[in-house]
Design an enzyme around this catalytic site. Structure first.
Site, PDB file in Angstrom:
ATOM      1  N   ASP A   1      -8.100   1.581   8.887  1.00  0.00           N
ATOM      2  CA  ASP A   1      -8.842   1.684   7.621  1.00  0.00           C
ATOM      3  C   ASP A   1      -7.935   2.191   6.509  1.00  0.00           C
ATOM      4  OD1 ASP A   1     -11.953   1.526   8.553  1.00  0.00           O
ATOM      5  OD2 ASP A   1     -10.752   2.582  10.036  1.00  0.00           O
TER       6      ASP A   1
ATOM      7  N   ASP B   1      -2.215   5.830   5.798  1.00  0.00           N
ATOM      8  CA  ASP B   1      -2.574   6.156   4.409  1.00  0.00           C
ATOM      9  C   ASP B   1      -3.145   7.560   4.263  1.00  0.00           C
ATOM     10  OD1 ASP B   1      -4.993   5.220   5.816  1.00  0.00           O
ATOM     11  OD2 ASP B   1      -5.957   5.462   3.877  1.00  0.00           O
TER      12      ASP B   1
ATOM     13  N   ASP C   1      -2.158   2.506  11.214  1.00  0.00           N
ATOM     14  CA  ASP C   1      -3.550   2.916  11.060  1.00  0.00           C
ATOM     15  C   ASP C   1      -4.351   1.662  10.690  1.00  0.00           C
ATOM     16  OD1 ASP C   1      -5.818   4.692  10.584  1.00  0.00           O
ATOM     17  OD2 ASP C   1      -5.426   4.351   8.458  1.00  0.00           O
TER      18      ASP C   1
END
Length: 233
Positions: free
Chosen positions: A23, A182, A21
């Site tokens: 961000d 996250d 991922d």
């Protein structure tokens, strides 16, 4: 005789492909995203939100993030959200890397994986064009075999759909793979594609990291390679 097949990773690579991922995983984009949210809020007279308030809103795409920001400051109808979404995106694109930096240890971990022969990829819910612009601004684009955004696979096919993960596997030439993220969107997408998943405890968590259901959790990038090696075994 030459071959057109992709080079095989060295035996040292724990996985042929490692997807990330963007961000809250590779990059701390919270300052620039909070500034974009607050620009949109200010345009309709709303009070600004702190970076800590915006962080849990990140991960499901800019519109979802903005909708949560508007909800936190008094609500919003869909027509207004359409207008403000465009204002947010325009501001963010103009200030995309003012404050954003890779997390500590990211570059070393990517270098190690590349040296081992792994193919690296980004699968994000950020619009593909913005993801490419951001990675380009930080001189990171060349590290990745593919960059897949929230709009790459068409409407309704962003994470937690596994479709962008399957596309990552196809574009990277197939093989064993793991995914690092996250948010619940990242972990659910990875699991739906039957990949081992790693959650970053330092990211933009919407809930306690233990509740994400990842196969492993890292507290920093110094833990990534050993964790991948353990999952590969």
């Amino acid at each position: 005789m030459t071959s057109n097949s992709p080079p095989r990773p060295s035996p040292d690579a724990p996985f042929d492909i490692v997807g990330f991922d963007l961000d809250g995983t590779l990059l701390d984009t919270s300052g620039d995203l909070a500034a974009a949210v607050n620009h949109a809020l200010a345009s309709v007279g709303r009070a600004p939100l702190g970076v800590a308030q915006v962080k849990p809103m990140i991960g499901g795409g800019a519109r979802r993030m903005l909708a949560q920001g508007m909800a936190a400051t008094g609500g919003c109808d869909e027509a207004t959200l359409d207008v403000l979404h465009r204002r947010l995106l325009d501001h963010y694109e103009a200030h995309i890397a003012d404050l954003t930096q890779p997390y500590p240890g990211v570059l070393d971990a990517l270098d190690t994986l590349a040296a081992q022969g792994a193919r690296l990829a980004v699968v994000t819910n950020k619009l593909e064009g913005l993801a490419r612009k951001l990675l380009g601004a930080l001189d990171l684009t060349g590290r990745f075999a593919c960059i897949i955004g929230g709009d790459t696979m068409g409407p309704g096919n962003a994470k937690p759909s596994p479709k962008p993960i399957y596309e990552m596997l196809a574009r990277c030439g197939g093989g064993t793979a793991a995914f690092v993220g996250d948010s619940i969107f990242d972990i659910e997408a990875g699991k739906a594609a039957d990949l081992p998943t790693i959650a970053c405890s330092f990211g933009f968590l919407m809930q306690p990291v233990a509740e994400l259901g990842a196969d492993a959790v890292i507290d920093g990038y110094d833990e990534l390679i050993p964790t991948l090696e353990r999952l590969a075994r």
